[in-house]
Scaffold this active site. Structure first.
Site, short mmCIF file in Angstrom:
data_model
loop_
_atom_site.label_atom_id
_atom_site.label_comp_id
_atom_site.label_asym_id
_atom_site.label_seq_id
_atom_site.Cartn_x
_atom_site.Cartn_y
_atom_site.Cartn_z
N SER A 196 4.70 -1.30 0.73
CA SER A 196 4.94 -0.30 -0.31
C SER A 196 5.59 0.95 0.30
O SER A 196 6.69 0.83 0.85
CB SER A 196 3.60 0.00 -1.00
OG SER A 196 3.81 0.58 -2.26
N ASP A 253 4.09 -8.80 -8.88
CA ASP A 253 4.09 -7.35 -8.60
C ASP A 253 4.80 -6.59 -9.73
O ASP A 253 5.99 -6.78 -9.96
CB ASP A 253 4.79 -7.10 -7.26
CG ASP A 253 4.59 -5.69 -6.73
OD1 ASP A 253 4.32 -4.77 -7.54
OD2 ASP A 253 4.69 -5.52 -5.51
N HIS A 304 0.81 -6.00 -7.07
CA HIS A 304 1.11 -5.12 -5.94
C HIS A 304 -0.06 -5.01 -4.96
O HIS A 304 0.13 -4.76 -3.79
CB HIS A 304 1.49 -3.73 -6.45
CG HIS A 304 2.08 -2.87 -5.37
ND1 HIS A 304 3.29 -3.15 -4.77
CD2 HIS A 304 1.61 -1.76 -4.74
CE1 HIS A 304 3.54 -2.25 -3.84
NE2 HIS A 304 2.54 -1.40 -3.79
#
Lengths: 345, 345
Positions: free
Chosen positions: B138, B292, B321
């Protein structure tokens, strides 16, 4: 009085006076009214009526775009009734109900409340004993499910678009998101604002959540707002999403949102959604939009599997939940095709 | 002082004093510091260092779960450096910086600021001229991209998990959503709250957005919270999502969020992401999580296609995610497999 919920903006409405209307939540709404619009003419046999309830934030005018000469919903053939929702701004709503049920103290609503009021309109007012069809998108789909399960003898055929028999938990979290955004405006004051024009921040924040979930990741990735005449993603967010919600009344939207969140056809069978869907006798078309972040296709598969005469009609579109706004000709044609098949079934 | 950002909660940290640190935004942050943790031992050749920056809301302790005896990141083999982010609460952040850069007046950050500070740690402090690898999830992926493009001679191999070279517009709208929720708390006061404990509402609202987008529709549909020991979806939302964010500092999160939103490797090539990615010389692994909602797999396909030695390694998981939180053994094993392949490449 909010200037948005007027005939000047949405065209001429008729009203059915319901008197003191008992709601599922245990309240009686005094002097309740059901707003509606119609297109076409009810024939002598009274067998050409199609009921088309609307989605969250909509009005009786929202689905008129699916009626037209040469279209499946041809007004020369069908009598199309567009009922308003309680909380929709024309029917009894926080914005138009006097104290003690005004604004932040409007009673909780259920999808069944709308359908029971609509049933009175159809039977008592129009004298119709059997509809030709019921159809709807999103919250309109919830009302369609309620009709098909509650009044199976009156619904020989139906179609739902992007809506489920029970609101999925993930969708409830979306509702929580836009609800939190709406009520966060300090001017909201628990719903007891004097003037909706003070609620610009509430409506602006609320629109952010619809930017996030109303369309698909692909819509933004591929810059499909260009096809709609916008010059940037921000331009689209401002010019379409914020502008769409900006004139609305926050309490009205919240009343609808809570009703949407509680949608659960299982209440007809002790909480058993599958058993409730098993009561449907209609030929029942279940359409979803491929990239829908509100109501993903998978949840429609599950609903359709429990409907005896269920017919699954998924629609491919990058527009996500907003596929039914008819922003693209291809989407409108795909929806029309399902409507045509359903009406002829 | 927020009690969350302490060694008592996150283990022992070291600090590199950066002095007056020039930020990309044009501010100089006085007496800046970079917090970090390490595991393992730097060998004599100084060629066994792996840099593992952290995600939004994380600390230098967040990715320690991927280090262990017998795991790919074995501390008996590698010297793993976990740098903190500016805004992360340990490194210079709104919560720990004195006026005139405290709280709501902390200067804007860029991913490159973190990477330039980390480069000083690696080169000046540890005397490392070439890392064995860089990897991250991320916002950690964003830093990995910055490393690979800015310092290609120092990064022979790298892996990103669920993060893109440029933050997609749809993801920016998600950031707008949780930002709006956070700042909506009247106690927020533009960031000039005296005590973070007053910001419970801000953090509660912010967590709603992560409930919506952090996991997948399938996670909620299939009630996978049961596997994590929770008894209802609300129990999971309260016990995991709210509890995770509750002790954090809103200004810190907002500083990170704005940095995340602005992530764009194209700044190395006049805005041309593809050209910037073309500068990468590392063997570069690109992993995504199948469901995600932050960073969909499709955006990883596009990134990978522009990296000369890019290797696409999509991971299937219903955790969305949060696949990198290692909440399921299968996810941890899938991530470990990519890490192992990358370290050996």
């Amino acid at each position: 009085m909010n200037a948005y919920y007027t005939d000047e903006v949405h065209g001429h409405h008729e009203y059915l006076e319901l008197g003191g209307f008992p709601l599922r939540s245990g309240y009686t709404l005094p002097d309740a009214k059901l707003a509606y619009k119609t297109q076409g003419t009810l024939n002598a046999a009274k067998d050409n009526a199609v009921l088309f309830p609307h989605m969250y934030s909509g009005t009786s005018a929202s689905m008129e775009m699916y009626v037209g000469e040469g279209r499946p919903l041809d007004p020369s053939k069908y009598f199309v009734i567009f009922p308003g929702q309680f909380g929709g701004g024309f029917s009894s709503s926080p914005s138009n109900t006097p104290p003690p049920f005004d604004r932040g103290q409007f009673p909780p609503l259920a999808i069944a409340d709308d359908v029971i009021a609509q049933h009175r309109l159809v039977t008592e007012h129009f004298g119709i004993s059997r509809l030709h069809a019921v159809l709807g998108w999103s919250m309109g789909a919830q009302q369609t499910y309620e009709w098909a399960v509650r009044f199976p003898d009156m619904v020989p055929r139906a179609a739902v678009f992007a809506g489920n028999a029970r609101t999925p938990v993930h969708n409830q979290i979306f509702i929580d998101t836009h609800t939190e955004l709406m009520i966060s405006d300090p001017a909201f004051r628990g719903g007891f604002y004097a003037d909706g024009d003070d609620l610009t921040l509430a409506l602006k924040r609320h629109a952010v959540a619809f930017s996030l979930m109303g369309l698909s990741a692909a819509f933004w990735r591929d810059e499909l707002w260009r096809d709609l005449g916008f010059v940037s993603s921000d331009d689209f967010r401002q010019g379409f999403l914020r502008a769409y919600f900006a004139p609305m009344d926050p309490n009205n939207l919240l009343a609808q949102a809570a009703k949407w969140r509680g949608g659960d056809i299982g209440h007809h069978a002790g909480g058993d959604v599958a058993a409730a869907l098993g009561k449907i006798t209609a030929t029942f078309f279940v359409s979803s939009f491929s990239e829908d972040l509100f109501f993903p296709p998978e949840d429609h598969d599950a609903d359709c599997a429990h409907i005896p005469n269920g017919r699954r009609r998924p629609i491919e579109t990058p527009m996500g939940h907003f596929g039914m706004f008819a922003l693209r000709e291809a989407d409108q044609a795909a929806v029309d095709a399902v409507i045509a098949e359903m009406l002829a079934s």
